[in-house]
Design a protein around this motif. Structure first.
Motif, PDB file in Angstrom:
ATOM      1  N   THR A 169       0.678  -1.276   0.096  1.00 17.54           N
ATOM      2  CA  THR A 169      -0.093  -0.045  -0.019  1.00 17.54           C
ATOM      3  C   THR A 169       0.832   1.420  -0.097  1.00 17.54           C
ATOM      4  N   GLU A 170       1.937   1.173   0.858  1.00 14.15           N
ATOM      5  CA  GLU A 170       2.803   2.452   0.885  1.00 14.15           C
ATOM      6  C   GLU A 170       3.422   2.770  -0.310  1.00 14.15           C
ATOM      7  N   GLN A 171       3.810   1.780  -0.965  1.00 14.97           N
ATOM      8  CA  GLN A 171       4.697   1.669  -2.348  1.00 14.97           C
ATOM      9  C   GLN A 171       3.744   2.478  -3.395  1.00 14.97           C
ATOM     10  N   SER A 172       2.550   1.778  -3.465  1.00 14.58           N
ATOM     11  CA  SER A 172       1.375   2.045  -4.521  1.00 14.58           C
ATOM     12  C   SER A 172       1.233   3.731  -4.130  1.00 14.58           C
ATOM     13  N   LEU A 173       1.049   4.151  -3.041  1.00 13.05           N
ATOM     14  CA  LEU A 173       0.903   5.543  -2.897  1.00 13.05           C
ATOM     15  C   LEU A 173       2.043   6.332  -3.505  1.00 13.05           C
ATOM     16  N   ARG A 174       3.263   6.044  -2.964  1.00 14.23           N
ATOM     17  CA  ARG A 174       4.301   6.719  -3.386  1.00 14.23           C
ATOM     18  C   ARG A 174       4.640   6.718  -4.837  1.00 14.23           C
ATOM     19  N   ALA A 175       4.162   5.798  -5.425  1.00 11.46           N
ATOM     20  CA  ALA A 175       4.514   5.572  -6.990  1.00 11.46           C
ATOM     21  C   ALA A 175       3.230   6.171  -7.734  1.00 11.46           C
ATOM     22  N   GLY A 176       2.034   6.559  -6.962  1.00 13.05           N
ATOM     23  CA  GLY A 176       1.207   7.335  -7.627  1.00 13.05           C
ATOM     24  C   GLY A 176      -0.097   6.470  -8.270  1.00 13.05           C
ATOM     25  N   GLN A 177       0.015   5.074  -7.770  1.00 14.99           N
ATOM     26  CA  GLN A 177      -0.924   4.341  -8.323  1.00 14.99           C
ATOM     27  C   GLN A 177      -2.173   4.369  -7.602  1.00 14.99           C
ATOM     28  N   ILE A 178      -2.296   4.726  -6.377  1.00 19.15           N
ATOM     29  CA  ILE A 178      -3.597   5.394  -5.768  1.00 19.15           C
ATOM     30  C   ILE A 178      -3.236   6.853  -5.164  1.00 19.15           C
ATOM     31  N   ASP A 179      -4.259   7.159  -4.688  1.00 14.84           N
ATOM     32  CA  ASP A 179      -4.385   8.645  -4.296  1.00 14.84           C
ATOM     33  C   ASP A 179      -4.223   8.619  -2.659  1.00 14.84           C
ATOM     34  N   VAL A 180      -5.054   7.958  -1.957  1.00 15.58           N
ATOM     35  CA  VAL A 180      -4.768   7.735  -0.643  1.00 15.58           C
ATOM     36  C   VAL A 180      -4.397   6.462  -0.150  1.00 15.58           C
ATOM     37  N   ALA A 181      -3.671   6.286   0.808  1.00 18.54           N
ATOM     38  CA  ALA A 181      -3.415   4.878   1.469  1.00 18.54           C
ATOM     39  C   ALA A 181      -3.737   4.678   2.746  1.00 18.54           C
ATOM     40  N   ALA A 182      -4.812   3.667   2.983  1.00 16.52           N
ATOM     41  CA  ALA A 182      -5.109   3.389   4.510  1.00 16.52           C
ATOM     42  C   ALA A 182      -4.109   2.432   4.864  1.00 16.52           C
ATOM     43  N   LEU A 183      -3.280   3.136   6.088  1.00 17.80           N
ATOM     44  CA  LEU A 183      -2.356   2.267   6.673  1.00 17.80           C
ATOM     45  C   LEU A 183      -2.408   2.368   8.386  1.00 17.80           C
ATOM     46  N   GLY A 184      -2.038   1.335   8.816  1.00 15.06           N
ATOM     47  CA  GLY A 184      -2.287   0.960  10.358  1.00 15.06           C
ATOM     48  C   GLY A 184      -1.178   0.318  10.903  1.00 15.06           C
ATOM     49  N   GLY A 185      -1.080   0.320  12.247  1.00 15.82           N
ATOM     50  CA  GLY A 185       0.139  -0.244  13.141  1.00 15.82           C
ATOM     51  C   GLY A 185       1.433  -0.117  12.579  1.00 15.82           C
ATOM     52  N   ILE A 186       2.049  -1.490  12.504  1.00 14.17           N
ATOM     53  CA  ILE A 186       3.494  -1.342  12.047  1.00 14.17           C
ATOM     54  C   ILE A 186       3.808  -0.881  10.650  1.00 14.17           C
ATOM     55  N   LEU A 187       2.863  -0.935   9.770  1.00 11.12           N
ATOM     56  CA  LEU A 187       2.914  -0.537   8.315  1.00 11.12           C
ATOM     57  C   LEU A 187       2.913   0.930   8.269  1.00 11.12           C
ATOM     58  N   ARG A 188       2.000   1.592   9.024  1.00 10.16           N
ATOM     59  CA  ARG A 188       1.923   3.028   9.269  1.00 10.16           C
ATOM     60  C   ARG A 188       3.273   3.450   9.920  1.00 10.16           C
ATOM     61  N   ASP A 189       3.656   3.120  11.053  1.00 10.77           N
ATOM     62  CA  ASP A 189       4.792   3.627  11.606  1.00 10.77           C
ATOM     63  C   ASP A 189       5.978   3.453  10.679  1.00 10.77           C
ATOM     64  N   LYS A 190       6.218   2.271   9.889  1.00 11.74           N
ATOM     65  CA  LYS A 190       7.181   2.276   9.168  1.00 11.74           C
ATOM     66  C   LYS A 190       7.205   3.181   8.129  1.00 11.74           C
ATOM     67  N   ALA A 191       6.112   3.425   7.515  1.00 17.06           N
ATOM     68  CA  ALA A 191       6.096   4.698   6.425  1.00 17.06           C
ATOM     69  C   ALA A 191       6.376   5.836   7.001  1.00 17.06           C
ATOM     70  N   LEU A 192       5.701   6.009   8.303  1.00 15.76           N
ATOM     71  CA  LEU A 192       5.985   7.790   8.573  1.00 15.76           C
ATOM     72  C   LEU A 192       7.508   7.680   8.979  1.00 15.76           C
ATOM     73  N   GLU A 193       8.134   6.595   9.391  1.00 16.06           N
ATOM     74  CA  GLU A 193       9.649   6.707   9.350  1.00 16.06           C
ATOM     75  C   GLU A 193      10.337   7.272   8.230  1.00 16.06           C
ATOM     76  N   ARG A 194       9.859   6.937   7.255  1.00 20.66           N
ATOM     77  CA  ARG A 194      10.457   7.155   5.798  1.00 20.66           C
ATOM     78  C   ARG A 194      10.034   8.822   5.508  1.00 20.66           C
ATOM     79  N   GLY A 195       8.930   9.093   5.974  1.00 21.21           N
ATOM     80  CA  GLY A 195       8.583  10.737   5.683  1.00 21.21           C
ATOM     81  C   GLY A 195       7.774  10.590   4.287  1.00 21.21           C
TER      82      GLY A 195
END
Length: 351
Positions: A193-219
């Motif tokens: 999900t995070e990769q799809s958002l950063r690649a522009g394949q989706i406009d919004v990503a629903a992220l929770g828990g571990i995957l959310r925090d990992k994505a936020l760490e990357r900024g």
């Protein structure tokens, strides 16, 4: 790979799936207590091996309970992984597994469709640490609910927690029913999900828990809203057992729920570092060739009730929501949906 599904076709697909599941449930209702393919009990004995589906790189409350020794004679048999709560409880309904877990709204729809299952303990929820955020790139022009019209919202599955929260947000922000239909829920595997958002394949990503925090760490991301913003702390999903399983295996059902309840409390009260270390050991021991690097971000299961005790509001909120959306064709009572009879913490909370 990901799949975009428009609201109208999605509704038809979900309805068809529920109808098939209900028929399968009837067909399985008179089988042995273990269901098809079970290595269940001999005559007069209760089933003690429970088949289930797991999640990649994560430790479920049931898996934690087993590792802590809280399940007594019960053993768990992993048969594969899933990213979909509705699929997980359908597997339990048809007897392919012995228990499954999903968003409470998905459980309501399945029971209303005739599935002979009952929720027995909460297993995930929302709090200040464990929540689903809906994120856009930091430089995105999206800043309001109206900006989501025509946009793709990436989520793990349809007809469950993430879509319900999305719709609740859109409604609260004043979008009409017609406008809501123009927002496009898009199925994306959580790990992509995070990769799809950063690649522009989706406009919004629903992220929770571990995957959310990992994505936020990357900024580079900005939160638009979250389920915690909308509803605060609440238990969102439950583990279910089939009614025939409960009837034929009352001692096993009680031991299973007690074990999960105690594991949830252990995870709440033990030092976070100890819990994470235990999770890492469990992932290592089960040998599924998983990447355990993300587990260090774990903070909470988010379950609100003590020991996973189910509150009336955990289901009544979504009954009202589904009825307003026209998705609940048959009324169901709370007693049809869940029970706390096996939970050792029910007396402590006045049940």
């Amino acid at each position: 790979m990901f799949c975009t599904i428009r609201r109208k076709s999605k509704a038809l697909t979900v309805a068809a799936a529920l109808a098939v599941t209900a028929l399968a449930a009837v067909a399985c209702g008179s089988g042995d207590s273990g269901g098809p393919g079970s290595s269940g009990p001999t005559a007069g004995a209760e089933q003690t091996e429970l088949r289930y589906q797991g999640s990649v790189g994560q430790v479920t409350p049931a898996e934690l309970a087993a590792d802590l020794g809280y399940l007594g004679p019960i053993t768990l048999k992993w048969i594969g992984n899933t990213i979909s709560g509705p699929q997980d409880i359908q597997a339990a309904t048809t007897g392919d597994t012995d228990f499954g877990g999903a968003f409470n709204g998905a459980i309501i729809k399945l029971v209303a469709a005739g599935a002979p299952i009952k929720a027995v303990v909460s297993y995930y929820g929302v709090d200040k640490d464990s929540y689903i955020g809906y994120f856009v790139p930091a430089n995105s022009s999206i800043s309001s609910a109206r900006d989501l019209i025509g946009k793709k919202i990436g989520m793990n599955t349809l007809g469950a927690h993430l879509e319900a929260i999305l719709d609740a947000y859109l409604k609260k922000q004043g979008l009409s029913a017609e406008d809501v239909k123009k927002v496009v829920p898009t199925v994306v595997p959580p790990v992509n999900t995070e990769q799809s958002l950063r690649a522009g394949q989706i406009d919004v990503a629903a992220l929770g828990g571990i995957l959310r925090d990992k994505a936020l760490e990357r900024g580079g991301l900005r939160q638009l809203f979250s389920d915690y913003d909308l509803f605060g702390t609440f238990s969102a999903g439950s583990l279910v057992l089939r009614n025939d399983f409960i009837k034929k295996n009352p001692t096993t059902a009680k031991q299973f729920v007690e074990g999960v309840a105690k594991a949830l409390e252990w995870a709440k009260t033990a030092p976070r570092a100890e819990v994470v270390a235990r999770f890492e050991q469990i992932i290592d021991k089960r040998g599924r060739q998983e990447d355990k690097s993300a587990i260090k971000f774990w903070k909470s299961y988010g379950v609100a009730g003590q020991g996973g005790r189910i509150q009336d509001a955990d289901f009544s909120r979504w009954i009202d929501f589904l009825r307003e959306r026209g998705e609940l064709k048959k009324d169901v009572s709370l007693t049809d949906l869940f029970t706390n009879e096996f939970n050792p913490f029910r007396a402590a909370t006045g049940s």
